[in-house]
Every structure is written in structure tokens, then in C-alpha cells.
Design a protein around this motif. Structure first.
Motif, PDB file in Angstrom:
ATOM      1  N   MET A  45     -93.037  46.637 -35.333  1.00  0.00           N
ATOM      2  CA  MET A  45     -93.091  47.010 -36.753  1.00  0.00           C
ATOM      3  C   MET A  45     -92.414  48.355 -36.968  1.00  0.00           C
ATOM      4  N   THR A  46     -91.632  48.453 -37.986  1.00  0.00           N
ATOM      5  CA  THR A  46     -90.949  49.722 -38.241  1.00  0.00           C
ATOM      6  C   THR A  46     -91.937  50.720 -38.843  1.00  0.00           C
ATOM      7  N   LEU A  47     -91.548  51.961 -38.827  1.00  0.00           N
ATOM      8  CA  LEU A  47     -92.425  53.045 -39.253  1.00  0.00           C
ATOM      9  C   LEU A  47     -91.893  53.713 -40.520  1.00  0.00           C
ATOM     10  N   THR A  48     -92.783  54.303 -41.279  1.00  0.00           N
ATOM     11  CA  THR A  48     -92.377  55.105 -42.432  1.00  0.00           C
ATOM     12  C   THR A  48     -91.885  56.471 -41.946  1.00  0.00           C
ATOM     13  N   ALA A  49     -91.259  57.199 -42.866  1.00  0.00           N
ATOM     14  CA  ALA A  49     -90.783  58.543 -42.533  1.00  0.00           C
ATOM     15  C   ALA A  49     -91.934  59.418 -42.046  1.00  0.00           C
ATOM     16  N   ALA A  50     -93.064  59.323 -42.715  1.00  0.00           N
ATOM     17  CA  ALA A  50     -94.204  60.174 -42.334  1.00  0.00           C
ATOM     18  C   ALA A  50     -94.732  59.801 -40.952  1.00  0.00           C
ATOM     19  N   GLU A  51     -94.753  58.493 -40.659  1.00  0.00           N
ATOM     20  CA  GLU A  51     -95.230  58.062 -39.340  1.00  0.00           C
ATOM     21  C   GLU A  51     -94.273  58.505 -38.231  1.00  0.00           C
TER      22      GLU A  51
END
Lengths: 141, 141, 141, 141
Positions: free
Chosen positions: D1-7
Motif C-alpha cells: 500500500m502506498t503512503l501519504t506524504a505525512a506517513e
């Protein structure tokens, strides 16, 4: 099984189109991942007033890395260059160009190599180009 | 004075031994330091079962940087490649290879360039190699 | 006039922000353009379970090139890194990291250098990173 | 799963010692392998009269590549930089430094990336460093 200098030369001449064009030879190999190679000087490789071109030097460097890899691990026809970085230091003399290639790290999947291209005779000889590069190795070796 | 694509092509073909061997053409130039070049596919450049070799791709990249430099600052016959770093990303298709070269920084003495080598037709086209490099410029330009 | 190891270390510590952070020392210099440098190991430079990070190794390599340049040509405060290329070969041991930097070509405007980063003690010592790079030299040296 | 900028930012700040030192943030990510990152300007990172040092720029570039890789394939804590090559083009302004990182080729074992470091505001903004590099990916992802 590792290969002799003559065997390495034959594999490269058979598989790399440019090797024959540049009069490529393998003069010595070492089974820790070493090869000393040679581009035999020919007027055909230069233009009037010119010198050995950058692409000719890059072709020798690439073939030299391949030779050092095979000297260490034997015939790997499916090995391919992953990257190559060359710094041109001096204009080569109108003479044979010698490649001294060493495998600095032999990983399972990547061999990282260094090549020095030497030009000129005797104590006039100097490093004319410094090269680093990686070969990607086949999975099933 | 900047040069047209045809003029750039003529200078390179006259001065770089390998340019003619690889069927090098310059298709478009831009005076901010841009050149789109081409290696016309030929069976002669590959071996049976093979693809365009690394040295052939490096030769195209080198000539493309030179073309982009001349597109920006005009004829500089004494410019020489200072370094070239290439990453091979995908195996090229059996088709023309296109070079997109851009000067990222034009200094007084050094031009730093980027080249993308593109292979394949239409939406199959992809970047097969990414190249950065520097050209050392003559002092008296 | 060339500089001693202690003088080179003082210039770098005064001018390069990160030198002090990484406990940078210069252990030996040679006036042909050689420097052996050291990053003194500190828990502060790593995270739990970790090792010396890539950026820390790059900082040592950069400072080592600068040291080798000054060992050859004396104090050049306006020298700046033009490019740096690093290949990470092995994970460093939790010990001091030693830099062996050599100037391969000292031009009038560019010094081209090679650095080997060594980690571990005695016969366990190995090259953990191989670096090449160029320093742009000031015009009026 | 890809991550958000914050993650992505949280993973890097937790794992890369230098990320916090340089005030590293991730401002935007794209799941094709893109990240826009930032080093928040601080007087602490420079010396009087100085500018952002080379090692600080290399640290930002390295973290930016890592961010782009995780934006594409999710959390990969064991990914390590395999090589990094940086060309310094202009002196950065005394302002935030922005990284624009793109994965040019996502292989099974290697991700090849490009990063442009941008400095300055509005139409004064320019590319101050150009970076290419590879991340070695873990086997079991």
C-alpha cells in the motif's frame, strides 16, 4: 569456473558488437576479478588531428568491466551493464589504450567495478580516464 | 551565433568518428540548449538475438550532449566531454533510438547536460537510459 | 604552499558546518594530493540497530576530497565541490570510518579525486564506499 | 500500500538520523513514485557568509529519493541507497531547499531515481543541484 584471458576475450568478441571494431584484446586476468585489456591503436579510430574519441574509451571501459567480472565468476552471457560513469582526465596519446579493471564488490546480483584507462609508453604512461560501473548479474548463475 | 539542427549535425559528423557509424542525425534544436537526436536503427549495430549495445547508447548520448551545447552557443569544435554517467533502465526495442538532450547549466567553462534516450514507437515509447554529463568549453569562446 | 594534516583539519573544521558534527580529523597528508581522514565513531551518529548513514559517509567523503586538494595546493577556501558520485558497497561496522582520498588529476580549474571509505579493524577492514568527485578551484590561485 | 506524504515523512524522520537535523518535511507525494520534499532553512545549517553545504544538499537528495520510493511501493524500512551522484549547479539562496524526486524505473530489486534541488522564491527559483541515484529494495517486499 573462472576463465582464462583468451577465453574471456573470445566470449566478449562474440557477444559485444563493438569489441572487434576497436581491436579489443584481453592480456591478463585474475580470478579475484581483475582484467588487463587493450585497444590496439589504429588510424581508423581517429580523425585527422584527433585522438581516441570518448565513445571509443567508453567502449573499452565497458568491455574491461565485463572481462573482470567473467575472470571472477566465469561465463555470464546475460550480464548487462547497469551503469557506467567515466571521467576523462587527459587526452590519450596516439598509442594502444590499456584498461585495468577490478571488481571492487562482487554481490550476488551486482558486481561493482573500477577501471583505469592508461595511455602512453613507459614512464610517460598515465591514467587518461577513470571509470566506475556496475554489472547486473543473471539470477540463475 | 547558434546553429540549426542541420548545421549541428554536420559539425558532429565531421568531427566525431563514431557519429557516422551509428547513423547519427539531429532532428531538432533549441537555442536554450536543447537537441533531439536520432540513431537510425540498423541490423549492423546489433548481433543475432541482441539489442543496441551499451557503447552504442553511450555514443549517442555523448553526441547528443554536444549537439545541445552547440545549439546554445554555436560551433565549439574544441569542446570535449569531461564526464559522462549513464544508467541503463530498459532494453531498447529494435528501432530508432531518440536522444533528448538539455543543457541544465551553461557555465563559462562547463556545460552540464542531461540526456534521455527513448526507444519504441507511440505510447510504447519509454526512457531506456538516463544520462548526465559535462562538456568542458574552450577558453576563448 | 602545502599544508600539514593539522592545518588542513583546522581549515575544514572552520569552514564546513558538518565537519565538527561528524568528529572529522585529518590523520595524514601527502603533497601529491593525498589525505587520510577519519570520522570518530559516536552513538550519536546512528539510530538504535542502525549503522553510519549514507549522508554521514557522503559528508566524510566530501571533506576528504577537500583535504586531499589542500594537501596538494595549499589553502583554497573558495574551492567548492562540483560533483560527487558515491557507491555504497558494504554496511559499515560500528567503528571509526577512515577516508583515503587521492587527487587523480589536478587541473588548473578542476581537481578530480577518488576516495575509498574503509571500515573495521585489522584484516577485517574493508572498502565500504567508493567515491569519485571534482572540486572546482578558484580562478586566482 | 502506498503512503501519504505525512506517513512517508514520519518513516524517514524515525529512521534517518540526519532528517531531523535538516528540518526535513515531505510536502507532496504521488503513487507513481514522486515526492516533493523540503529542507526548512535555518541559520544553524550554515556558517557566517556561507550557504547550505554540499553534505546538507546530499542529505536532502537522499531522503527525497527514499520518499519517492515509499510513495510508490509503501513502507520499505530495509531499502538502502546503492549509489548517489550529485552535480552542484548553482549556489543555493538563503531559503528553503525543495527536492523534486521521481522514480524513473522501479525494478524488482532496484529503484532508479532522479532528484532536482530547487532554491529561491517565485521566478527566481532555479535548479541548484541535479541528482541521480539507486535504492536497493528488500527481497521480500
Amino acid at each position: 569456473m573462472t576463465l582464462t584471458a583468451a577465453e574471456v576475450e573470445a566470449v566478449i568478441r562474440a557477444g559485444v558488437p563493438m569489441a572487434e571494431d576497436i581491436g579489443f584484446t584481453v592480456d591478463e586476468t585474475g580470478d579475484r576479478g581483475y582484467a588487463r585489456t587493450r585497444l590496439v591503436f589504429s588510424e581508423r579510430l581517429i580523425r585527422p588531428g584527433g585522438t581516441l574519441s570518448g565513445p571509443v574509451q567508453m567502449a573499452l571501459a565497458d568491455a574491461s568491466m565485463y572481462a573482470a567480472v567473467m575472470a571472477a565468476i566465469g561465463k555470464v552471457e546475460m550480464a548487462v551493464t547497469s551503469n557506467l560513469s567515466i571521467n576523462f582526465l587527459h587526452k590519450p596519446a596516439p598509442s594502444d589504450l590499456v584498461g585495468e579493471a577490478t571488481v571492487l564488490r562482487m554481490g550476488r546480483r551486482i558486481a561493482f567495478c573500477e577501471v583505469r584507462l592508461l595511455s602512453g609508453e613507459g614512464h610517460q604512461q598515465q591514467v587518461v580516464a577513470h571509470v566506475t560501473g556496475s554489472y547486473a548479474l543473471p539470477h540463475d548463475r
